[in-house]
Enzyme design. Structure first.
Site, PDB file in Angstrom:
ATOM      1  N   ASP A 108     -14.886 -73.708  25.306  1.00  0.00           N
ATOM      2  CA  ASP A 108     -13.783 -73.955  26.235  1.00  0.00           C
ATOM      3  C   ASP A 108     -13.087 -72.659  26.605  1.00  0.00           C
ATOM      4  O   ASP A 108     -12.621 -72.489  27.740  1.00  0.00           O
ATOM      5  CB  ASP A 108     -12.785 -74.956  25.637  1.00  0.00           C
ATOM      6  CG  ASP A 108     -12.250 -74.532  24.274  1.00  0.00           C
ATOM      7  OD1 ASP A 108     -12.944 -73.784  23.548  1.00  0.00           O
ATOM      8  OD2 ASP A 108     -11.131 -74.959  23.919  1.00  0.00           O
ATOM      9  N   THR A 183      19.365 -87.657  18.120  1.00  0.00           N
ATOM     10  CA  THR A 183      18.165 -87.256  17.387  1.00  0.00           C
ATOM     11  C   THR A 183      17.007 -86.979  18.348  1.00  0.00           C
ATOM     12  O   THR A 183      16.251 -86.017  18.160  1.00  0.00           O
ATOM     13  CB  THR A 183      17.760 -88.344  16.383  1.00  0.00           C
ATOM     14  OG1 THR A 183      18.830 -88.565  15.467  1.00  0.00           O
ATOM     15  CG2 THR A 183      16.517 -87.937  15.610  1.00  0.00           C
TER      16      THR A 183
END
Length: 258
Positions: A108, A183
């Site tokens: 790749d 959060t």
């Protein structure tokens, strides 16, 4: 028509080329399947797009997941009647692997380097944002000179959530601020801003060590490229199909029908 297949650790991405253009692309999760199952999956994509496997004149594959490679190649051969070419580090595609371990360069990364040379028309750094974040460095005289690898954005987020009992999974979208109020914002800010800043920092380090006087063009690719590029400052262009285009260029260099 030509089919390029990029087998990654998390996803298998396939592109159907009409000439030089990517006409269709598909993504499947990288997981064990039989060759018949892979053939059926690719056939379903082609049929849905109104294309026939009989129209495919060539297939090339770049893989970093050996356990999946053989059934994918077998499935594509069954479907198309063409023997897919497997891109490897020793493939003579017109690149010099100017590194200490040329046999270990992922196919790749070869594809990215080839496509970057065509797109940048000069020195280039490819930031490939997948399971890992690869930095692939190539010079205008067609030398792959190495790079760096760091954990991928989603990999980091998943590991953080698994390791911290009080954290839960959240969508990876940029928050409005770095000082999060929830959060979810804490995770989004830390992971996304942290990745963008890490990319910028690595690119600056690579450019500081660059072996030629040219300033390399920085190209982002991979499934998360657009997201990270919007937060980074060093990326010049986003090309989501860079690896697929590079696989096709490799096939052309090898004299395969494209």
């Amino acid at each position: 028509m030509f089919v390029a297949v990029d087998i990654g650790n998390s996803e298998v991405t396939a592109g159907l080329f009409h000439g030089e253009a990517v006409a269709l692309r598909w993504r499947l999760t990288t997981r064990p399947r039989t060759s018949d199952e892979w053939a059926a999956a690719f056939a379903a994509f082609l049929t849905h797009a109104g294309q026939s496997p009989n129209e495919i004149t060539g297939v090339a594959v770049a893989s970093v997941a050996p356990q999946v490679t053989r059934p994918v190649v077998a499935g594509l051969r069954t479907l198309t009647g063409r023997l897919p070419h497997l891109l490897e580090p020793r493939s003579d595609v017109g690149l010099v692997l100017d590194v200490d371990e040329p046999w270990a360069v992922g196919p790749d990364r070869l594809a990215n380097a080839l496509a970057a040379l065509e797109l940048a028309a000069g020195d280039a750094i490819v930031v490939d944002l997948g399971t890992a974040t690869n930095f692939d460095c190539v010079t205008a005289d067609r030398r792959f000179i190495g790079g760096s690898i760091m954990p991928g954005l989603r990999t980091s987020a998943d590991n953080l959530i698994r390791a911290a009992a009080l954290l839960t999974a959240t969508d990876l979208v940029p928050p409005a601020r770095a000082i999060g109020r929830t959060t979810a914002e804490h995770i989004q800010g830390g992971v996304l801003f942290g990745t963008a800043d890490a990319v910028d920092g690595m690119v600056r380090r690579l450019i500081a060590e660059w072996p030629t006087p040219a300033r390399p063009r920085v190209i982002a690719t991979g499934g998360l490229a657009t997201l990270v590029a919007s937060l980074a400052t060093t990326i010049d262009v986003v090309e989501p199909d860079l690896t697929l285009r590079g696989i096709r260029l490799a096939a052309r260099a090898l004299g395969l029908p494209v």
